[in-house]
Structure formats: structure tokens, C-alpha cells
Design a protein around this motif. Structure first.
Motif, PDB file in Angstrom:
ATOM      1  N   ALA A   1       0.872  -1.173   0.000  1.00  0.00           N
ATOM      2  CA  ALA A   1       0.000   0.000   0.000  1.00  0.00           C
ATOM      3  C   ALA A   1       0.909   1.223   0.000  1.00  0.00           C
ATOM      4  O   ALA A   1       1.905   1.246   0.723  1.00  0.00           O
ATOM      5  CB  ALA A   1      -0.895  -0.005   1.236  1.00  0.00           C
ATOM      6  N   THR A   2       0.592   2.208  -0.813  1.00  0.00           N
ATOM      7  CA  THR A   2       1.479   3.356  -0.950  1.00  0.00           C
ATOM      8  C   THR A   2       0.713   4.640  -0.695  1.00  0.00           C
ATOM      9  O   THR A   2      -0.367   4.843  -1.254  1.00  0.00           O
ATOM     10  CB  THR A   2       2.099   3.395  -2.360  1.00  0.00           C
ATOM     11  N   VAL A   3       1.272   5.491   0.161  1.00  0.00           N
ATOM     12  CA  VAL A   3       0.687   6.807   0.419  1.00  0.00           C
ATOM     13  C   VAL A   3       1.442   7.838  -0.409  1.00  0.00           C
ATOM     14  O   VAL A   3       2.424   7.526  -1.083  1.00  0.00           O
ATOM     15  CB  VAL A   3       0.714   7.151   1.922  1.00  0.00           C
ATOM     16  N   GLY A   4       0.997   9.074  -0.352  1.00  0.00           N
ATOM     17  CA  GLY A   4       1.625  10.134  -1.120  1.00  0.00           C
ATOM     18  C   GLY A   4       3.055  10.412  -0.681  1.00  0.00           C
ATOM     19  O   GLY A   4       3.476  10.033   0.422  1.00  0.00           O
ATOM     20  N   ILE A   5       3.773  11.099  -1.529  1.00  0.00           N
ATOM     21  CA  ILE A   5       5.174  11.434  -1.262  1.00  0.00           C
ATOM     22  C   ILE A   5       5.278  12.200   0.052  1.00  0.00           C
ATOM     23  O   ILE A   5       4.613  13.225   0.243  1.00  0.00           O
ATOM     24  CB  ILE A   5       5.759  12.257  -2.424  1.00  0.00           C
ATOM     25  N   GLY A   6       6.077  11.666   0.961  1.00  0.00           N
ATOM     26  CA  GLY A   6       6.321  12.320   2.244  1.00  0.00           C
ATOM     27  C   GLY A   6       5.162  12.298   3.217  1.00  0.00           C
ATOM     28  O   GLY A   6       5.186  12.990   4.232  1.00  0.00           O
ATOM     29  N   ASN A   7       4.144  11.481   2.968  1.00  0.00           N
ATOM     30  CA  ASN A   7       2.937  11.527   3.796  1.00  0.00           C
ATOM     31  C   ASN A   7       2.966  10.486   4.914  1.00  0.00           C
ATOM     32  O   ASN A   7       2.208   9.514   4.921  1.00  0.00           O
ATOM     33  CB  ASN A   7       1.686  11.382   2.931  1.00  0.00           C
ATOM     34  N   GLY A   8       3.839  10.734   5.879  1.00  0.00           N
ATOM     35  CA  GLY A   8       3.941   9.850   7.040  1.00  0.00           C
ATOM     36  C   GLY A   8       2.675   9.823   7.869  1.00  0.00           C
ATOM     37  O   GLY A   8       2.348   8.811   8.496  1.00  0.00           O
ATOM     38  N   ALA A   9       1.929  10.927   7.870  1.00  0.00           N
ATOM     39  CA  ALA A   9       0.683  10.985   8.636  1.00  0.00           C
ATOM     40  C   ALA A   9      -0.327   9.977   8.092  1.00  0.00           C
ATOM     41  O   ALA A   9      -0.924   9.203   8.856  1.00  0.00           O
ATOM     42  CB  ALA A   9       0.110  12.398   8.605  1.00  0.00           C
ATOM     43  N   ASN A  10      -0.512   9.952   6.775  1.00  0.00           N
ATOM     44  CA  ASN A  10      -1.475   8.998   6.203  1.00  0.00           C
ATOM     45  C   ASN A  10      -1.008   7.561   6.383  1.00  0.00           C
ATOM     46  O   ASN A  10      -1.834   6.662   6.562  1.00  0.00           O
ATOM     47  CB  ASN A  10      -1.730   9.306   4.734  1.00  0.00           C
ATOM     48  N   ALA A  11       0.284   7.326   6.339  1.00  0.00           N
ATOM     49  CA  ALA A  11       0.785   5.968   6.573  1.00  0.00           C
ATOM     50  C   ALA A  11       0.415   5.503   7.981  1.00  0.00           C
ATOM     51  O   ALA A  11      -0.024   4.366   8.173  1.00  0.00           O
ATOM     52  CB  ALA A  11       2.291   5.918   6.357  1.00  0.00           C
ATOM     53  N   ALA A  12       0.590   6.372   8.957  1.00  0.00           N
ATOM     54  CA  ALA A  12       0.256   6.019  10.340  1.00  0.00           C
ATOM     55  C   ALA A  12      -1.240   5.798  10.495  1.00  0.00           C
ATOM     56  O   ALA A  12      -1.671   4.851  11.173  1.00  0.00           O
ATOM     57  CB  ALA A  12       0.738   7.112  11.288  1.00  0.00           C
ATOM     58  N   LEU A  13      -2.043   6.657   9.878  1.00  0.00           N
ATOM     59  CA  LEU A  13      -3.497   6.491   9.976  1.00  0.00           C
ATOM     60  C   LEU A  13      -3.944   5.193   9.315  1.00  0.00           C
ATOM     61  O   LEU A  13      -4.788   4.476   9.863  1.00  0.00           O
ATOM     62  CB  LEU A  13      -4.214   7.690   9.352  1.00  0.00           C
ATOM     63  N   LEU A  14      -3.376   4.868   8.169  1.00  0.00           N
ATOM     64  CA  LEU A  14      -3.729   3.613   7.505  1.00  0.00           C
ATOM     65  C   LEU A  14      -3.308   2.414   8.355  1.00  0.00           C
ATOM     66  O   LEU A  14      -4.065   1.445   8.494  1.00  0.00           O
ATOM     67  CB  LEU A  14      -3.090   3.547   6.115  1.00  0.00           C
ATOM     68  N   ALA A  15      -2.132   2.476   8.946  1.00  0.00           N
ATOM     69  CA  ALA A  15      -1.681   1.392   9.829  1.00  0.00           C
ATOM     70  C   ALA A  15      -2.650   1.228  11.003  1.00  0.00           C
ATOM     71  O   ALA A  15      -3.025   0.101  11.348  1.00  0.00           O
ATOM     72  CB  ALA A  15      -0.263   1.671  10.331  1.00  0.00           C
ATOM     73  N   ALA A  16      -3.057   2.340  11.597  1.00  0.00           N
ATOM     74  CA  ALA A  16      -3.996   2.273  12.721  1.00  0.00           C
ATOM     75  C   ALA A  16      -5.340   1.708  12.274  1.00  0.00           C
ATOM     76  O   ALA A  16      -5.956   0.904  12.992  1.00  0.00           O
ATOM     77  CB  ALA A  16      -4.169   3.661  13.334  1.00  0.00           C
ATOM     78  N   GLU A  17      -5.798   2.093  11.092  1.00  0.00           N
ATOM     79  CA  GLU A  17      -7.061   1.558  10.591  1.00  0.00           C
ATOM     80  C   GLU A  17      -6.972   0.049  10.364  1.00  0.00           C
ATOM     81  O   GLU A  17      -7.926  -0.682  10.632  1.00  0.00           O
ATOM     82  CB  GLU A  17      -7.459   2.267   9.298  1.00  0.00           C
TER      83      GLU A  17
END
Length: 162
Positions: free
Chosen positions: A111-127
Motif C-alpha cells: 500500500a502506498t501513500v503520497g510522497i512524504g505523507n507519514g501521517a497517512n501511513a500512520a493512519l492507515l496502519a492504525a485503521e
């Protein structure tokens, strides 16, 4: 609760990762952060990822720039969900990392989030973890509600100005 394993290809990726770790802390999700390179420390990266499930991890996040092979290397040796964060590099402003992360071969998903988007990566992991954790799902909903309230406050502020 399962942990989130966060790997960075370089310590220069730390500012991107910290955007995510702040959210994981807010949501009370345990995590570990390591610097393992797919190219310079492949054995350490492989060992961590291949043993992640038995060591209590439920999701892996991999942040890397340029060739950005870390997420793919993680997904190759683990059946845990892997989220890739492409990071900006010195040449193509992160597009090289984005394409390297998102274009995985069939059978090895990342699964890939936008460039530099650590926030969305964390939210997706939590989801992902919240699928089997109702308390975490409730904390995610509270965060969503708070984020929505902030937007509505801004809307009211703009309406008052105009």
C-alpha cells in the motif's frame, strides 16, 4: 495490541516518519522505528521483516527515497500489510520513489501513500489494526470527529471574513 514496525532507509527520512509517529502516539498505538536500508543493510532489514509477525507486529511502514526498494523488500519476506512512504530525493522530487514503491509486481502488494505523507501511513496502519481492536477504532473516530470540527471552524472563520 499489535505494534507498528517503522523502517527508514536513511535517517534523513526521520522528519517524514515523525509526522506518523506523532499520530500513533496520539492514538496510543505502540511502534518501533529502525533505520535499515534495503541496499546497505539487507540482512538486518530482512531479519526484522521476516520475524515481525512473531515479534508482535501487525503492520509495517517503510519510508525510503530514490530507488525506494525498502517497502518491496519488506513485502517480499513478510505476509504482514506493508505501507510504503515514498520520500523526496535530490533528483526527481520523490517521483522516482513514488513509482518504485507503487509499482510492485503481482503477488507482492505494498500500500502506498503520497510522497512524504507519514501521517497517512500512520493512519492507515492504525485503521488496519483497528479491524480487530474496537478501542482503537473508537479513538480513530474521535480523531476524525476532531479533524472535521477543525475544518468547520475554519469554514465559519472564512464566512465571517467574507
Amino acid at each position: 495490541m499489535k505494534k507498528v514496525g517503522i523502517l527508514m532507509g536513511s535517517d534523513s527520512d526521520l522528519p517524514v516518519v515523525q509526522k506518523g509517529t506523532a499520530i500513533l502516539k496520539e492514538l496510543e498505538v505502540p511502534f518501533e522505528v529502525h533505520v535499515y536500508s534495503a541496499h546497505r543493510t539487507p540482512e538486518q532489514a530482512r531479519k526484522f521483516c521476516s520475524e515481525a509477525r512473531e515479534n508482535g507486529f501487525g503492520v509495517l511502514i517503510c519510508a525510503a527515497g530514490m530507488a525506494a526498494h525498502l517497502a518491496g523488500a519488506a513485502a517480499a519476506v513478510s505476509t504482514l500489510p506493508v505501507i510504503g512512504i515514498p520520500c523526496k530525493g535530490p533528483v526527481l522530487d520523490g517521483m522516482d520513489a513514488l513509482l518504485s514503491t507503487v509499482q510492485m509486481p503481482s503477488g507482492v502488494p505494498v500500500a502506498t501513500v503520497g510522497i512524504g505523507n507519514g501521517a497517512n501511513a500512520a493512519l492507515l496502519a492504525a485503521e488496519i489494526l483497528a479491524v480487530s481492536d474496537e478501542a482503537l477504532a473508537a479513538r480513530l473516530q474521535v480523531k476524525r470527529d476532531m479533524d472535521a470540527a477543525k475544518v468547520l471552524e475554519k469554514d465559519a472563520g472564512i464566512a465571517a471574513k467574507l
